[in-house]
Design a protein around this motif. Structure first.
Motif, PDB file in Angstrom:
ATOM      1  N   UNK A   6       0.810  -1.217   0.000  1.00  0.00           N
ATOM      2  CA  UNK A   6       0.000   0.000   0.000  1.00  0.00           C
ATOM      3  C   UNK A   6       0.845   1.270   0.000  1.00  0.00           C
ATOM      4  N   UNK A   7       2.156   1.172  -0.173  1.00  0.00           N
ATOM      5  CA  UNK A   7       2.999   2.364  -0.269  1.00  0.00           C
ATOM      6  C   UNK A   7       3.591   2.762   1.073  1.00  0.00           C
ATOM      7  N   UNK A   8       4.102   3.985   1.136  1.00  0.00           N
ATOM      8  CA  UNK A   8       4.775   4.461   2.340  1.00  0.00           C
ATOM      9  C   UNK A   8       3.949   5.526   3.038  1.00  0.00           C
ATOM     10  N   UNK A   9       4.208   5.702   4.320  1.00  0.00           N
ATOM     11  CA  UNK A   9       3.499   6.698   5.116  1.00  0.00           C
ATOM     12  C   UNK A   9       4.477   7.306   6.112  1.00  0.00           C
ATOM     13  N   UNK A  10       4.388   8.634   6.308  1.00  0.00           N
ATOM     14  CA  UNK A  10       5.228   9.340   7.267  1.00  0.00           C
ATOM     15  C   UNK A  10       4.475   9.458   8.586  1.00  0.00           C
ATOM     16  N   UNK A  11       5.194   9.238   9.675  1.00  0.00           N
ATOM     17  CA  UNK A  11       4.650   9.420  11.005  1.00  0.00           C
ATOM     18  C   UNK A  11       5.595  10.303  11.809  1.00  0.00           C
ATOM     19  N   UNK A  12       5.034  11.209  12.607  1.00  0.00           N
ATOM     20  CA  UNK A  12       5.831  12.057  13.484  1.00  0.00           C
ATOM     21  C   UNK A  12       5.688  11.543  14.906  1.00  0.00           C
ATOM     22  N   UNK A  13       6.824  11.356  15.566  1.00  0.00           N
ATOM     23  CA  UNK A  13       6.817  10.908  16.951  1.00  0.00           C
ATOM     24  C   UNK A  13       7.994  11.556  17.662  1.00  0.00           C
ATOM     25  N   UNK A  14       7.692  12.373  18.673  1.00  0.00           N
ATOM     26  CA  UNK A  14       8.703  13.100  19.448  1.00  0.00           C
ATOM     27  C   UNK A  14       9.656  13.892  18.542  1.00  0.00           C
ATOM     28  N   UNK A  15       9.064  14.667  17.648  1.00  0.00           N
ATOM     29  CA  UNK A  15       9.781  15.549  16.729  1.00  0.00           C
ATOM     30  C   UNK A  15      10.724  14.801  15.782  1.00  0.00           C
ATOM     31  N   UNK A  16      10.426  13.535  15.524  1.00  0.00           N
ATOM     32  CA  UNK A  16      11.198  12.758  14.572  1.00  0.00           C
ATOM     33  C   UNK A  16      10.253  12.198  13.515  1.00  0.00           C
TER      34      UNK A  16
END
Length: 136
Positions: A6-16
């Motif tokens: 299904x492709x790629x997804x960006x996640x933000x966690x603790x400013x990363x």
């Protein structure tokens, strides 16, 4: 088991920023999802890039664009020796078809949410490609 890329997804966690590949289990029999499993072996076919030269296919360096080299700075140069072997040796890196090969990836860490699996490794192939997954 057959999955769908299904492709790629960006996640933000603790400013990363974390980049995950998402695969989806598409079989209607969810019997295998009732068990906990930790390792997967993913088989897929990489993207085909068609006929490519040696610079893109084998990461050769280009020649200088100056000093009299006007049209042939992306060529591979010499392919063989003079009279001693008198031929091009086997295994010489030449232009040709690139990609569209079977690739296997071993995964031992992933996150799971119902039918979706989040993987930190990069998967071969295009979006919405089928993946053959073997649970180990």
């Amino acid at each position: 088991m057959i999955f769908l890329n299904k492709g790629t997804k960006h996640f933000f966690y603790k400013k990363k920023i974390f980049l995950f590949n998402i695969i989806k289990y598409i079989n209607y029999n969810n019997f295998f999802l009732n068990f906990n499993f930790k390792n997967m072996l993913i088989n897929s076919i990489s993207k085909g890039k068609g006929f490519q030269g040696v610079i893109k296919r084998w990461n050769f360096r280009t020649k200088d664009k100056s000093h009299g080299c006007s049209l042939s700075y992306r060529t591979m140069g010499s392919t063989g020796q003079c009279q001693d072997p008198g031929r091009v040796l086997k295994g010489k890196k030449m232009p040709g078809r690139m990609g569209f090969k079977k690739i296997s990836i071993y995964i031992n860490f992933f996150l799971r949410k119902k039918n979706f699996f989040f993987i930190k490794k990069i998967l071969p192939g295009k979006k919405n490609d089928y993946l053959n997954v073997k649970i180990i």
